[in-house]
Write an enzyme that holds these catalytic residues in place. Structure first.
Site, PDB file in Angstrom:
ATOM      1  N   LYS A  82      -3.201  -7.855  13.539  1.00 35.74           N
ATOM      2  CA  LYS A  82      -1.985  -8.102  14.197  1.00 35.74           C
ATOM      3  C   LYS A  82      -1.683  -7.524  15.510  1.00 35.74           C
ATOM      4  O   LYS A  82      -1.294  -8.023  16.489  1.00 35.74           O
ATOM      5  CB  LYS A  82      -0.571  -7.995  13.242  1.00 35.74           C
ATOM      6  CG  LYS A  82      -0.746  -8.896  11.963  1.00 35.74           C
ATOM      7  CD  LYS A  82       0.449  -8.644  11.059  1.00 35.74           C
ATOM      8  CE  LYS A  82       0.785  -7.476  10.412  1.00 35.74           C
ATOM      9  NZ  LYS A  82      -0.614  -6.958   9.544  1.00 35.74           N
ATOM     10  N   ARG A  90       8.780  -9.691   6.873  1.00 34.36           N
ATOM     11  CA  ARG A  90       8.029  -9.223   6.028  1.00 34.36           C
ATOM     12  C   ARG A  90       8.530  -9.277   4.378  1.00 34.36           C
ATOM     13  O   ARG A  90       8.107  -9.406   3.543  1.00 34.36           O
ATOM     14  CB  ARG A  90       7.645  -7.681   5.901  1.00 34.36           C
ATOM     15  CG  ARG A  90       6.577  -7.078   6.207  1.00 34.36           C
ATOM     16  CD  ARG A  90       6.224  -5.509   6.134  1.00 34.36           C
ATOM     17  NE  ARG A  90       5.138  -5.117   5.995  1.00 34.36           N
ATOM     18  CZ  ARG A  90       4.475  -4.831   7.175  1.00 34.36           C
ATOM     19  NH1 ARG A  90       4.965  -4.947   8.265  1.00 34.36           N
ATOM     20  NH2 ARG A  90       3.402  -4.433   7.147  1.00 34.36           N
ATOM     21  N   ARG A 111      -9.980   2.684  10.806  1.00 33.84           N
ATOM     22  CA  ARG A 111      -9.198   2.806  11.885  1.00 33.84           C
ATOM     23  C   ARG A 111      -8.711   3.837  12.509  1.00 33.84           C
ATOM     24  O   ARG A 111      -8.502   4.874  11.785  1.00 33.84           O
ATOM     25  CB  ARG A 111      -7.807   1.732  11.508  1.00 33.84           C
ATOM     26  CG  ARG A 111      -6.942   1.808  12.605  1.00 33.84           C
ATOM     27  CD  ARG A 111      -5.583   0.903  12.279  1.00 33.84           C
ATOM     28  NE  ARG A 111      -5.003   1.107  11.190  1.00 33.84           N
ATOM     29  CZ  ARG A 111      -4.282   0.101  10.742  1.00 33.84           C
ATOM     30  NH1 ARG A 111      -3.818  -0.805  11.452  1.00 33.84           N
ATOM     31  NH2 ARG A 111      -3.721   0.234   9.362  1.00 33.84           N
ATOM     32  N   ARG A 119      -4.097   6.935  10.150  1.00 30.00           N
ATOM     33  CA  ARG A 119      -2.756   6.639   9.609  1.00 30.00           C
ATOM     34  C   ARG A 119      -2.881   7.176   8.429  1.00 30.00           C
ATOM     35  O   ARG A 119      -3.470   7.155   7.398  1.00 30.00           O
ATOM     36  CB  ARG A 119      -2.214   5.291   9.809  1.00 30.00           C
ATOM     37  CG  ARG A 119      -1.663   4.803  11.303  1.00 30.00           C
ATOM     38  CD  ARG A 119      -1.275   3.356  11.295  1.00 30.00           C
ATOM     39  NE  ARG A 119      -0.974   2.757  10.227  1.00 30.00           N
ATOM     40  CZ  ARG A 119      -0.612   1.405   9.999  1.00 30.00           C
ATOM     41  NH1 ARG A 119      -0.774   0.634  11.171  1.00 30.00           N
ATOM     42  NH2 ARG A 119      -0.221   0.739   9.205  1.00 30.00           N
ATOM     43  N   ARG A 152      -0.752  -1.362  -0.688  1.00 32.10           N
ATOM     44  CA  ARG A 152       0.099  -2.218   0.536  1.00 32.10           C
ATOM     45  C   ARG A 152      -0.390  -3.909   0.207  1.00 32.10           C
ATOM     46  O   ARG A 152       0.275  -4.880   0.752  1.00 32.10           O
ATOM     47  CB  ARG A 152      -0.523  -1.937   1.715  1.00 32.10           C
ATOM     48  CG  ARG A 152       0.130  -0.635   2.200  1.00 32.10           C
ATOM     49  CD  ARG A 152      -0.517   0.273   3.489  1.00 32.10           C
ATOM     50  NE  ARG A 152      -0.756  -0.472   4.460  1.00 32.10           N
ATOM     51  CZ  ARG A 152      -1.537  -0.050   5.626  1.00 32.10           C
ATOM     52  NH1 ARG A 152      -2.227   0.903   5.416  1.00 32.10           N
ATOM     53  NH2 ARG A 152      -1.581  -0.984   6.513  1.00 32.10           N
TER      54      ARG A 152
HETATM   55  P1  AP5 Z   1      -4.889  -3.656  13.382  1.00 33.99           P
HETATM   56  O1  AP5 Z   1      -4.821  -4.570  14.479  1.00 33.99           O
HETATM   57  O2  AP5 Z   1      -4.267  -2.552  13.465  1.00 33.99           O
HETATM   58  O3  AP5 Z   1      -4.150  -4.516  12.282  1.00 33.99           O
HETATM   59  P2  AP5 Z   1      -2.870  -4.961  11.521  1.00 33.99           P
HETATM   60  O4  AP5 Z   1      -2.755  -6.167  11.129  1.00 33.99           O
HETATM   61  O5  AP5 Z   1      -1.846  -4.364  12.768  1.00 33.99           O
HETATM   62  O6  AP5 Z   1      -2.643  -3.890  10.541  1.00 33.99           O
HETATM   63  P3  AP5 Z   1      -1.511  -2.862   9.937  1.00 33.99           P
HETATM   64  O7  AP5 Z   1      -2.143  -1.779   9.008  1.00 33.99           O
HETATM   65  O8  AP5 Z   1      -0.782  -2.315  11.457  1.00 33.99           O
HETATM   66  O9  AP5 Z   1      -0.650  -3.678   9.237  1.00 33.99           O
HETATM   67  P4  AP5 Z   1       0.307  -3.374   8.582  1.00 33.99           P
HETATM   68  O10 AP5 Z   1       1.010  -4.574   8.494  1.00 33.99           O
HETATM   69  O11 AP5 Z   1      -0.103  -2.867   6.994  1.00 33.99           O
HETATM   70  O12 AP5 Z   1       1.114  -1.997   9.013  1.00 33.99           O
HETATM   71  P5  AP5 Z   1       2.561  -2.083   9.914  1.00 33.99           P
HETATM   72  O13 AP5 Z   1       2.435  -0.918  11.013  1.00 33.99           O
HETATM   73  O14 AP5 Z   1       3.019  -3.105  10.179  1.00 33.99           O
HETATM   74  O15 AP5 Z   1      -6.457  -3.957  13.044  1.00 33.99           O
HETATM   75  C1  AP5 Z   1      -6.843  -3.104  11.750  1.00 33.99           C
HETATM   76  C2  AP5 Z   1      -8.367  -2.238  12.074  1.00 33.99           C
HETATM   77  O16 AP5 Z   1      -9.425  -3.455  12.364  1.00 33.99           O
HETATM   78  C3  AP5 Z   1      -8.556  -1.601  13.520  1.00 33.99           C
HETATM   79  O17 AP5 Z   1      -9.125  -0.690  13.266  1.00 33.99           O
HETATM   80  C4  AP5 Z   1      -8.903  -2.628  14.442  1.00 33.99           C
HETATM   81  O18 AP5 Z   1      -9.490  -2.178  15.499  1.00 33.99           O
HETATM   82  C5  AP5 Z   1      -9.785  -3.529  13.479  1.00 33.99           C
HETATM   83  N1  AP5 Z   1      -9.687  -4.966  13.899  1.00 33.99           N
HETATM   84  C6  AP5 Z   1      -8.700  -5.747  14.168  1.00 33.99           C
HETATM   85  N2  AP5 Z   1      -9.007  -6.882  14.577  1.00 33.99           N
HETATM   86  C7  AP5 Z   1     -10.482  -7.070  14.242  1.00 33.99           C
HETATM   87  C8  AP5 Z   1     -11.382  -8.087  14.305  1.00 33.99           C
HETATM   88  N3  AP5 Z   1     -11.082  -9.260  14.621  1.00 33.99           N
HETATM   89  N4  AP5 Z   1     -12.646  -7.748  13.866  1.00 33.99           N
HETATM   90  C9  AP5 Z   1     -13.116  -6.621  13.549  1.00 33.99           C
HETATM   91  N5  AP5 Z   1     -12.184  -5.667  13.611  1.00 33.99           N
HETATM   92  C10 AP5 Z   1     -10.892  -5.916  13.776  1.00 33.99           C
HETATM   93  O19 AP5 Z   1       3.619  -1.335   8.718  1.00 33.99           O
HETATM   94  C11 AP5 Z   1       3.242  -0.136   7.951  1.00 33.99           C
HETATM   95  C12 AP5 Z   1       4.426   0.319   6.993  1.00 33.99           C
HETATM   96  O20 AP5 Z   1       5.442   0.198   7.792  1.00 33.99           O
HETATM   97  C13 AP5 Z   1       4.547  -0.758   5.740  1.00 33.99           C
HETATM   98  O21 AP5 Z   1       3.652  -0.536   4.774  1.00 33.99           O
HETATM   99  C14 AP5 Z   1       5.921  -0.622   5.450  1.00 33.99           C
HETATM  100  O22 AP5 Z   1       6.130   0.732   4.741  1.00 33.99           O
HETATM  101  C15 AP5 Z   1       6.609  -0.486   6.976  1.00 33.99           C
HETATM  102  N6  AP5 Z   1       7.231  -1.493   7.440  1.00 33.99           N
HETATM  103  C16 AP5 Z   1       6.771  -2.175   8.612  1.00 33.99           C
HETATM  104  N7  AP5 Z   1       7.574  -3.305   8.823  1.00 33.99           N
HETATM  105  C17 AP5 Z   1       8.305  -3.258   7.760  1.00 33.99           C
HETATM  106  C18 AP5 Z   1       9.287  -4.565   7.481  1.00 33.99           C
HETATM  107  N8  AP5 Z   1       9.496  -5.463   8.483  1.00 33.99           N
HETATM  108  N9  AP5 Z   1      10.097  -4.311   6.426  1.00 33.99           N
HETATM  109  C19 AP5 Z   1       9.628  -3.333   5.527  1.00 33.99           C
HETATM  110  N10 AP5 Z   1       8.831  -2.208   5.707  1.00 33.99           N
HETATM  111  C20 AP5 Z   1       8.191  -2.328   6.964  1.00 33.99           C
HETATM  112 MG    MG Z   2      -0.297  -2.784  13.004  1.00 31.68          MG
END
Ligand code: AP5
Ligand code: MG
Length: 215
Positions: free
Chosen positions: A14, A89, A128, A161, A172
């Site tokens: 994402k 979410r 990552r 992270r 997760r």
């Molecule tokens: P990356 O682009 O970083 O993936 P991502 O989908 O952004 O993954 P996240 O871990 O950030 O998602 P998440 O939803 O768990 O975390 P968030 O920060 O939102 O890519 C991942 C890896 O793969 C990287 O190394 C990249 O280089 C590689 N990659 C990417 N695309 C690729 C491809 N096509 N091919 C190969 N490699 C690739 O949330 C974290 C925490 O915050 C949650 O657990 C929760 O506690 C809290 N939180 C956030 N938002 C909310 C909400 N709305 N409500 C409640 N809690 C929330």
């Molecule tokens: Mg992310």
């Protein structure tokens, strides 16, 4: 002008796609995960409350995230569009977002889903690395930095992270299936869900998204 939502399990790409989409269409990229991590770093009351949930891979309570998101959406640069990454979410968050937009005479134009198998996601997350300064994302094998531990873009230090450990990632996934996957039906019913194969390489996925959004 676009108001977009990016959906998909942890590690689906994402953040990676959001940067590319936001750059192409000149709209702000709003990641609730990034906003929360910055609150943790600055030790704000929001950050202090959120940390325990995030470290365990649990969702932060809706009210806290909604308060942070509203503040961001009220900013001037969001008036003509935005891309949400990691929000909503829960179905409750999606309903609150729709109400917020409805009061302002607008709506979400498209929900973009990135679909990726869990074994691939796990490898992506444990490899990552993220820049502490500009937030650029790398992967130790798929997208390494030119110099180990140093961001190619700004020279900042890259780090792992706190929630990218094998145990937390498994939790997760569980939370995603229980709380967030029902949103796919929510947007499907609304007729605005578009699914993309997130296991392809980032450029190919981006091109498919652009082919639907328009050049
Ligand atoms: P990356 O682009 O970083 O993936 P991502 O989908 O952004 O993954 P996240 O871990 O950030 O998602 P998440 O939803 O768990 O975390 P968030 O920060 O939102 O890519 C991942 C890896 O793969 C990287 O190394 C990249 O280089 C590689 N990659 C990417 N695309 C690729 C491809 N096509 N091919 C190969 N490699 C690739 O949330 C974290 C925490 O915050 C949650 O657990 C929760 O506690 C809290 N939180 C956030 N938002 C909310 C909400 N709305 N409500 C409640 N809690 C929330
Ligand atoms: Mg992310």
């Amino acid at each position: 002008m676009f108001r977009l939502v990016l959906l998909g399990p942890p590690g689906a790409g994402k953040g990676t796609q959001a940067r590319m989409i936001a750059g192409k269409y000149s709209i702000p990229h709003i990641s609730t995960g990034d906003i929360l991590r910055s609150n943790i770093k600055e030790e704000t009351p929001y950050g202090v409350e959120a940390k325990g949930y995030m470290d365990k891979g649990e969702l932060v309570p809706d009210e806290l995230v909604i308060a942070l998101l509203r503040t961001r959406l009220d900013e001037e640069d969001c008036k003509t569009g935005f891309l949400l990454d990691g929000f909503p979410r829960t179905v409750a968050q999606a309903e609150r977002l729709d109400n917020y937009l409805k009061k302002r005479g607008c709506r979400i134009d498209m929900a973009i889903e990135l679909d990726v198998a869990e074994d691939i996601l796990l490898k992506r997350m444990v490899g990552r690395r993220v820049c502490r300064v500009c937030g650029a994302t790398y992967h130790i094998t798929h997208m390494p930095t030119r110099i180990e531990g140093v961001c190619d873009i700004c020279g900042g230090e890259t780090y792992q992270r706190a929630d990218d450990t094998v145990e937390t990632v498994h939790n997760r996934f569980i939370v995603y299936h229980k709380e967030t996957a029902p949103l796919l039906d929510y947007y499907q019913t609304g007729g605005i869900l578009n699914r993309f194969d997130g296991s392809k390489d980032p450029e190919t996925i981006f091109e498919s998204i652009v082919s639907v959004l328009g050049a």
